[in-house]
Design an enzyme around this catalytic site. Structure first.
Site, short mmCIF file in Angstrom:
data_model
loop_
_atom_site.label_atom_id
_atom_site.label_comp_id
_atom_site.label_asym_id
_atom_site.label_seq_id
_atom_site.Cartn_x
_atom_site.Cartn_y
_atom_site.Cartn_z
N HIS A 1 0.84 -1.21 0.00
CA HIS A 1 0.00 0.00 0.00
C HIS A 1 0.87 1.26 0.00
CE1 HIS A 1 -3.11 -2.61 2.33
NE2 HIS A 1 -3.57 -2.47 1.12
N ARG B 1 -2.17 -6.42 -8.48
CA ARG B 1 -1.12 -7.40 -8.16
C ARG B 1 -1.09 -8.48 -9.22
NH1 ARG B 1 -3.38 -7.41 -2.17
NH2 ARG B 1 -5.14 -6.91 -3.47
N SER C 1 -3.16 -7.44 3.00
CA SER C 1 -3.40 -7.34 4.45
C SER C 1 -3.80 -8.70 5.01
CB SER C 1 -4.51 -6.32 4.73
OG SER C 1 -4.12 -5.05 4.26
P1 ADP Z 1 -5.87 -5.88 0.66
O1 ADP Z 1 -6.55 -6.41 1.89
O2 ADP Z 1 -5.94 -6.87 -0.48
O3 ADP Z 1 -4.52 -5.37 0.90
P2 ADP Z 1 -7.15 -3.25 0.41
O4 ADP Z 1 -8.61 -2.99 0.27
O5 ADP Z 1 -6.53 -2.78 1.67
O6 ADP Z 1 -6.88 -4.78 0.14
O7 ADP Z 1 -6.36 -2.64 -0.84
C1 ADP Z 1 -6.55 -1.35 -1.32
C2 ADP Z 1 -5.93 -1.21 -2.68
O8 ADP Z 1 -4.52 -1.46 -2.59
C3 ADP Z 1 -6.45 -2.19 -3.74
O9 ADP Z 1 -6.50 -1.50 -4.97
C4 ADP Z 1 -5.39 -3.25 -3.78
O10 ADP Z 1 -5.35 -3.89 -5.04
C5 ADP Z 1 -4.15 -2.43 -3.54
N1 ADP Z 1 -3.06 -3.24 -3.01
C6 ADP Z 1 -3.06 -3.99 -1.89
N2 ADP Z 1 -1.87 -4.60 -1.73
C7 ADP Z 1 -1.09 -4.24 -2.78
C8 ADP Z 1 0.23 -4.58 -3.21
N3 ADP Z 1 0.97 -5.44 -2.54
N4 ADP Z 1 0.69 -4.01 -4.36
C9 ADP Z 1 -0.10 -3.18 -5.06
N5 ADP Z 1 -1.36 -2.84 -4.73
C10 ADP Z 1 -1.85 -3.36 -3.60
#
Ligand code: ADP
Length: 164
Positions: free
Chosen positions: A17, A90, A128
């Site tokens: 993130h 991803r 997460s």
């Molecule tokens: P997650 O629980 O899968 O981390 P979130 O709702 O917190 O999901 O994610 C918010 C955004 O950040 C989404 O667009 C998700 O695809 C993106 N995201 C999450 N982890 C990564 C990562 N490792 N690399 C790139 N984008 C990410």
């Protein structure tokens, strides 16, 4: 002024993130990180805790603001005058869902563009959920989240263990 919204659950915020936040902050005048207040989800951290963790980690980025929102993301984007929404991609598994969301959002708010940033290769596996999964078994999460987040996550699981 170009305003972008980066919405998500961030439960907890990961290095993946933060990479997306740092990169998108360079592309816009103002980046609003919006923590979704989804009461139906069984979250590890409260929304306020998630907001304050991200605030702490982004304090060096002057054009980044961290807030929370309820309800539809498009409505929140409209309210804050964001013309772009940032999502991270991803693997191909993210794509189908993200495309569907982006297209339905476009119908609701045609001026809103969805911009996908591809994950840094180092973080393509990272979510997460993975952080919570490893931490719940006492695993090493030091490659997944910033150092300041580790004790906070571990504390949650020790509290959980005491309760059960
Ligand atoms: P997650 O629980 O899968 O981390 P979130 O709702 O917190 O999901 O994610 C918010 C955004 O950040 C989404 O667009 C998700 O695809 C993106 N995201 C999450 N982890 C990564 C990562 N490792 N690399 C790139 N984008 C990410």
């Amino acid at each position: 002024m170009k305003i972008a919204l980066y919405p998500g659950s961030f439960d907890p915020v990961t290095n993946g993130h933060l990479d997306i936040i740092t990169r998108s902050a360079k592309l816009f005048d103002r980046l609003v990180v919006g923590v979704l207040n989804n009461s139906q989800k069984n979250a590890l951290f409260s929304v306020d805790e998630r907001v304050s963790m991200i605030k702490e980690l982004t304090q060096e980025l002057p054009n980044v603001e961290v807030t929370s929102f309820d309800g539809l993301m498009v409505e929140y984007a409209r309210k804050i005058h964001a013309t772009c929404v940032i999502r991270g991609l991803r693997a191909v598994t993210d794509f189908e869902y993200e495309l569907q969301i982006a297209q339905s959002n476009k119908i609701q708010y045609p001026e809103l563009e969805t911009i996908f940033l591809t994950t840094d290769l180092h973080y393509s596996y990272l979510s997460s959920t993975i952080v919570r999964e490893f931490a719940s078994y006492g695993g090493d999460i030091s490659k997944f989240v910033p150092a300041s987040i580790i004790p906070k996550v571990m504390e949650k699981y020790s509290i959980k263990k005491k309760e059960s």
